[in-house]
Design an enzyme around this catalytic site. Sequence first.
Site, PDB file in Angstrom:
ATOM      1  N   HIS A  40       0.829  -1.216   0.000  1.00  0.00           N
ATOM      2  CA  HIS A  40       0.000   0.000   0.000  1.00  0.00           C
ATOM      3  C   HIS A  40       0.862   1.264   0.000  1.00  0.00           C
ATOM      4  CE1 HIS A  40      -3.344  -2.505   2.216  1.00  0.00           C
ATOM      5  NE2 HIS A  40      -2.948  -3.048   1.068  1.00  0.00           N
ATOM      6  N   ASP A  97      -7.332  -3.834  -2.237  1.00  0.00           N
ATOM      7  CA  ASP A  97      -7.577  -3.489  -0.838  1.00  0.00           C
ATOM      8  C   ASP A  97      -9.077  -3.396  -0.556  1.00  0.00           C
ATOM      9  OD1 ASP A  97      -6.551  -3.026   1.753  1.00  0.00           O
ATOM     10  OD2 ASP A  97      -6.889  -0.875   1.554  1.00  0.00           O
ATOM     11  N   LEU A 130      -9.172   6.724   5.434  1.00  0.00           N
ATOM     12  CA  LEU A 130      -9.571   5.695   4.479  1.00  0.00           C
ATOM     13  C   LEU A 130      -9.492   4.330   5.146  1.00  0.00           C
ATOM     14  CD1 LEU A 130      -7.769   6.923   1.226  1.00  0.00           C
ATOM     15  CD2 LEU A 130     -10.239   6.832   1.623  1.00  0.00           C
ATOM     16  N   GLY A 132      -9.794   0.873   3.604  1.00  0.00           N
ATOM     17  CA  GLY A 132      -9.944  -0.079   2.522  1.00  0.00           C
ATOM     18  C   GLY A 132     -10.606   0.568   1.319  1.00  0.00           C
TER      19      GLY A 132
END
Length: 208
Positions: A40, A97, A130, A132
């Site tokens: 990520h 994700d 945020l 996911g």
Amino acid sequence: DVCSSDLFSKKGIKLALGHSDADYKTTNQAIEAGASIAIHLFNGMRSIHHREGGIVLASLLHEEIHTEMITDHIHLSPEIVKLIQKMKDEKCYCVSDCMAATGLSDGIYQLGKQEVVVKDQRARTPSGSLAGSTTTLYKSFQQMKETFNEAPEVMVSYFSKNVAKAIGAAEIGSIKKGYKGDFIVVDQAFEIVATIIEGQVIYEREGI
């Protein structure tokens, strides 16, 4: 910690960097101890600062590090995705994700024990972070294809071959003899025609 990283690495376990406020020096130590993936990238970690780069800068500068991108056009801007692509080439790949609200309407959902509010297809915690994504991996592919002018085979590699290389997985990521028969078939408009799992057709679009 770095000592544990070295132990896991010697056992052949893939180690990833992410969701950490680690500074550049600590990140380098983890890489030296065997970390090979940055998950990520840019999300859940300190941003690049001109006096401190953290995981982001170390991952971009170390050629051996594979980098994950959440390509839902929310977690990363197209310009940042392009930067990562230019710097990492085959050492970057895309992930979704996605969480429980994927494909569903706006509302309140659970991410583990945490409440998540989805509005306009953006999943956030009550504090605004945020939490996911609600975008499927294939939708991410379609968005990437529309945003970047790259050959289809190059774009596909960000979602398949590059991932397999990052995790050291044999027999997946490409369509070859002896490889697992897990793939999708698309038409010229890149709409899904069929899905094959373990060599068996589990979905086929009507009218084919």
